[in-house]
Design a protein around this motif. Structure first.
Motif, PDB file in Angstrom:
ATOM      1  N   GLY A 166       0.814  -1.210   0.000  1.00 25.64           N
ATOM      2  CA  GLY A 166       0.000   0.000   0.000  1.00 25.64           C
ATOM      3  C   GLY A 166       0.849   1.262   0.000  1.00 25.64           C
ATOM      4  N   ALA A 167       1.959   1.241   0.774  1.00 25.25           N
ATOM      5  CA  ALA A 167       2.851   2.405   0.801  1.00 25.25           C
ATOM      6  C   ALA A 167       3.471   2.641  -0.580  1.00 25.25           C
ATOM      7  CB  ALA A 167       3.946   2.190   1.840  1.00 25.25           C
ATOM      8  N   ILE A 168       3.900   1.554  -1.219  1.00 23.93           N
ATOM      9  CA  ILE A 168       4.511   1.686  -2.546  1.00 23.93           C
ATOM     10  C   ILE A 168       3.478   2.178  -3.561  1.00 23.93           C
ATOM     11  CG2 ILE A 168       5.630   0.397  -4.410  1.00 23.93           C
ATOM     12  CD1 ILE A 168       6.741  -1.480  -2.246  1.00 23.93           C
ATOM     13  N   ALA A 169       2.283   1.577  -3.522  1.00 28.35           N
ATOM     14  CA  ALA A 169       1.233   1.971  -4.472  1.00 28.35           C
ATOM     15  C   ALA A 169       0.839   3.431  -4.284  1.00 28.35           C
ATOM     16  CB  ALA A 169       0.011   1.062  -4.301  1.00 28.35           C
ATOM     17  N   GLY A 170       0.732   3.877  -3.030  1.00 34.12           N
ATOM     18  CA  GLY A 170       0.359   5.266  -2.774  1.00 34.12           C
ATOM     19  C   GLY A 170       1.373   6.246  -3.335  1.00 34.12           C
ATOM     20  N   ALA A 171       2.673   5.943  -3.136  1.00 32.39           N
ATOM     21  CA  ALA A 171       3.714   6.834  -3.653  1.00 32.39           C
ATOM     22  C   ALA A 171       3.711   6.866  -5.179  1.00 32.39           C
ATOM     23  CB  ALA A 171       5.081   6.371  -3.134  1.00 32.39           C
ATOM     24  N   VAL A 172       3.524   5.700  -5.799  1.00 30.62           N
ATOM     25  CA  VAL A 172       3.536   5.638  -7.260  1.00 30.62           C
ATOM     26  C   VAL A 172       2.351   6.406  -7.845  1.00 30.62           C
ATOM     27  CG1 VAL A 172       3.319   4.087  -9.246  1.00 30.62           C
ATOM     28  CG2 VAL A 172       4.806   3.463  -7.326  1.00 30.62           C
ATOM     29  N   VAL A 173       1.162   6.187  -7.266  1.00 28.41           N
ATOM     30  CA  VAL A 173      -0.034   6.889  -7.764  1.00 28.41           C
ATOM     31  C   VAL A 173       0.133   8.395  -7.613  1.00 28.41           C
ATOM     32  CG1 VAL A 173      -2.491   7.276  -7.347  1.00 28.41           C
ATOM     33  CG2 VAL A 173      -1.589   4.958  -7.361  1.00 28.41           C
ATOM     34  N   TRP A 174       0.693   8.812  -6.495  1.00 28.41           N
ATOM     35  CA  TRP A 174       0.892  10.250  -6.247  1.00 28.41           C
ATOM     36  C   TRP A 174       1.760  10.880  -7.331  1.00 28.41           C
ATOM     37  CZ3 TRP A 174       3.530  12.481  -1.199  1.00 28.41           C
ATOM     38  CH2 TRP A 174       3.470  13.871  -1.241  1.00 28.41           C
ATOM     39  N   LYS A 175       2.890  10.290  -7.596  1.00 36.01           N
ATOM     40  CA  LYS A 175       3.815  10.896  -8.557  1.00 36.01           C
ATOM     41  C   LYS A 175       3.295  10.770  -9.990  1.00 36.01           C
ATOM     42  CE  LYS A 175       6.465  12.903  -7.366  1.00 36.01           C
ATOM     43  NZ  LYS A 175       6.269  14.260  -6.807  1.00 36.01           N
ATOM     44  N   VAL A 176       2.576   9.683 -10.285  1.00 29.90           N
ATOM     45  CA  VAL A 176       1.996   9.553 -11.626  1.00 29.90           C
ATOM     46  C   VAL A 176       0.921  10.610 -11.839  1.00 29.90           C
ATOM     47  CG1 VAL A 176       0.588   8.054 -13.100  1.00 29.90           C
ATOM     48  CG2 VAL A 176       2.550   7.108 -11.881  1.00 29.90           C
ATOM     49  N   MET A 177       0.096  10.839 -10.817  1.00 34.99           N
ATOM     50  CA  MET A 177      -0.929  11.877 -10.916  1.00 34.99           C
ATOM     51  C   MET A 177      -0.288  13.251 -11.065  1.00 34.99           C
ATOM     52  SD  MET A 177      -3.790  10.328 -10.890  1.00 34.99           S
ATOM     53  CE  MET A 177      -4.891  11.696 -10.691  1.00 34.99           C
ATOM     54  N   ASP A 178       0.811  13.445 -10.374  1.00 36.37           N
ATOM     55  CA  ASP A 178       1.527  14.720 -10.474  1.00 36.37           C
ATOM     56  C   ASP A 178       2.009  14.946 -11.904  1.00 36.37           C
ATOM     57  OD1 ASP A 178       2.678  17.075  -9.505  1.00 36.37           O
ATOM     58  OD2 ASP A 178       4.615  16.104  -9.271  1.00 36.37           O
ATOM     59  N   GLU A 179       2.520  13.880 -12.509  1.00 37.26           N
ATOM     60  CA  GLU A 179       3.019  13.994 -13.878  1.00 37.26           C
ATOM     61  C   GLU A 179       1.873  14.196 -14.861  1.00 37.26           C
ATOM     62  OE1 GLU A 179       6.146  14.237 -14.165  1.00 37.26           O
ATOM     63  OE2 GLU A 179       6.119  14.526 -16.336  1.00 37.26           O
ATOM     64  N   LEU A 180       0.753  13.514 -14.620  1.00 33.36           N
ATOM     65  CA  LEU A 180      -0.414  13.674 -15.504  1.00 33.36           C
ATOM     66  C   LEU A 180      -0.927  15.106 -15.464  1.00 33.36           C
ATOM     67  CD1 LEU A 180      -2.463  10.391 -14.949  1.00 33.36           C
ATOM     68  CD2 LEU A 180      -1.262  11.120 -17.011  1.00 33.36           C
ATOM     69  N   SER A 181      -0.939  15.701 -14.274  1.00 30.56           N
ATOM     70  CA  SER A 181      -1.413  17.083 -14.171  1.00 30.56           C
ATOM     71  C   SER A 181      -0.517  18.027 -14.964  1.00 30.56           C
ATOM     72  CB  SER A 181      -1.456  17.519 -12.704  1.00 30.56           C
ATOM     73  OG  SER A 181      -0.146  17.579 -12.160  1.00 30.56           O
ATOM     74  N   THR A 182       0.778  17.703 -15.044  1.00 33.62           N
ATOM     75  CA  THR A 182       1.700  18.524 -15.842  1.00 33.62           C
ATOM     76  C   THR A 182       1.420  18.367 -17.328  1.00 33.62           C
ATOM     77  OG1 THR A 182       3.385  18.203 -14.140  1.00 33.62           O
ATOM     78  CG2 THR A 182       4.131  19.025 -16.269  1.00 33.62           C
ATOM     79  N   LEU A 183       1.087  17.132 -17.740  1.00 35.22           N
ATOM     80  CA  LEU A 183       0.836  16.879 -19.155  1.00 35.22           C
ATOM     81  C   LEU A 183      -0.486  17.487 -19.613  1.00 35.22           C
ATOM     82  CD1 LEU A 183       1.997  13.146 -19.342  1.00 35.22           C
ATOM     83  CD2 LEU A 183       3.239  15.181 -20.099  1.00 35.22           C
ATOM     84  N   VAL A 184      -1.431  17.618 -18.686  1.00 37.59           N
ATOM     85  CA  VAL A 184      -2.752  18.154 -19.052  1.00 37.59           C
ATOM     86  C   VAL A 184      -2.698  19.657 -19.281  1.00 37.59           C
ATOM     87  CG1 VAL A 184      -5.043  18.619 -18.082  1.00 37.59           C
ATOM     88  CG2 VAL A 184      -4.097  16.323 -17.995  1.00 37.59           C
ATOM     89  N   THR A 185      -1.721  20.328 -18.677  1.00 36.01           N
ATOM     90  CA  THR A 185      -1.652  21.785 -18.769  1.00 36.01           C
ATOM     91  C   THR A 185      -1.645  22.306 -20.210  1.00 36.01           C
ATOM     92  OG1 THR A 185      -0.527  21.895 -16.639  1.00 36.01           O
ATOM     93  CG2 THR A 185      -0.348  23.820 -18.077  1.00 36.01           C
TER      94      THR A 185
END
Length: 353
Positions: free
Chosen positions: A278-297
């Protein structure tokens, strides 16, 4: 009988019962996964490395928060500040004492651990929301000290850090080699966290989390267990900060704000409490979402025109909030619980019950 074993797999002795990965298939899959992680940089290029390396650092930090909150039930809202202690410890040791990164790395964890134990003392008398406020105070105290101790920390101007130099002919100044280092540290810390959960201390953490009065009646020293949880969790946070800060070769107090600590807790919910996965999945989802928000801009810029400049700053916050709300409503036990359900249905095959 262990329900986490595949159907028809029984433990016949103690050594089989204590194995992390009981079947040859699981061992092979683990080895293949680790090999794939080391092979990724050759397939995804510099852009992928710039995403994967911070993910490694965040995974270590999230493991620390999982030990504090997920395993021992102590809420911490100052986790990002302890990562900052790890960053600044390496920067200060390198600048004033000439330490190499290799020598400063363990100190980053130990200093954060010592500070975490001090701020974990309120856990002896508090729990729940009151303890959360105590860790909130820890965050502001740490940030205040770093911001105003300019003669040592350089205040809000930040400090430069150095990556490790050459070792056995490997130049860690190259991003790809540094990713291999960050991944190796992440694998080691994940192994340590996984085994910690299986030790007497790990079981004590869970007992304190579930019912501290019952744990005390069973002979567990509740006070020392809570403080150790803070110390170990902050050790992970310090190492995480050192690995992440050295990648950028710079550290600034603005990098570990209060909002980062809150997002840490939020994405631990997404990953799932009380689980290393769960800790690993949470960190991965967080950073992937962060990157997606950059790509959506850029897409928003074509749709909203000039207004996108102001809206883009809120994209990441909207993504974060939305994903956390979705998990709180539809899967409050996180990705790890859903993954366990999928694995158990596979383990019961061919029996559907």
């Amino acid at each position: 009988m262990n329900i986490n074993r595949p159907c028809g797999t029984f433990d016949r002795n103690y050594f089989q019962a204590k194995e992390l990965y009981r079947t040859p298939m699981r061992k092979v899959l683990l080895v293949l996964f680790i090999i794939a992680m080391y092979a990724f940089p050759f397939l995804i290029g510099d852009y992928g490395i710039s995403i994967l390396t911070p993910i490694c650092a965040f995974v270590i930090g999230m493991l620390g928060l999982q030990i504090i909150t997920g395993y021992s039930g102590q809420i911490s809202i100052g986790h990002a500040a302890f990562m900052g202690i790890g960053m600044y410890t390496v920067a200060i040791l390198q600048k004033y004492f000439g330490f190499s990164f290799w020598l400063a790395l363990p100190f980053s964890g130990l200093v954060a651990m010592a500070v975490g134990i001090v701020f974990g003392i309120p856990a002896l008398r508090m729990k729940g929301l009151y303890l959360a406020f105590a860790t909130l105070a820890a965050h502001f105290v740490i940030v205040y000290v770093i911001s105003n101790w300019r003669s040592v920390t350089n205040g809000t101007d930040g400090m430069y850090m150095s990556r490790p130099g050459m070792l056995f002919g490997i130049d860690f100044m190259e991003d790809r080699n540094y990713y291999f280092l960050a991944l190796t540290v992440t694998v080691i810390m994940t192994y340590l966290a996984t085994n910690l959960a299986r030790t007497k201390l790990g079981r004590s953490l869970v007992a304190v989390r579930d019912n501290d009065i019952a744990a005390e009646l069973m002979g567990i020293n509740v006070g020392s267990t809570k403080i150790l949880a803070f110390g170990i969790g902050c050790f992970f946070a310090g190492v995480s900060g050192a690995v992440g800060g050295a990648y950028y070769e710079y550290v600034n107090v603005e990098w570990f704000g209060l909002d980062d600590s809150i997002w840490y807790l939020g994405f631990l919910v997404v990953g799932g409490f009380g689980s290393i996965f769960g800790a690993i999945a949470g960190a991965v989802v967080w950073k992937v979402m962060d990157e997606l928000s950059t790509l959506v801009t850029p897409l928003a810029d074509s749709l909203l025109g000039g207004a996108a400049f102001y809206a883009s700053a809120a994209f990441s916050l909207l993504f974060y909030s939305l994903i956390i709300i979705i998990f709180l409503v539809f899967e409050p036990r996180g990705i790890s619980h859903r993954w366990e359900m999928i694995k158990r249905s596979y383990r019961l095959h061919p029996f559907p019950y």
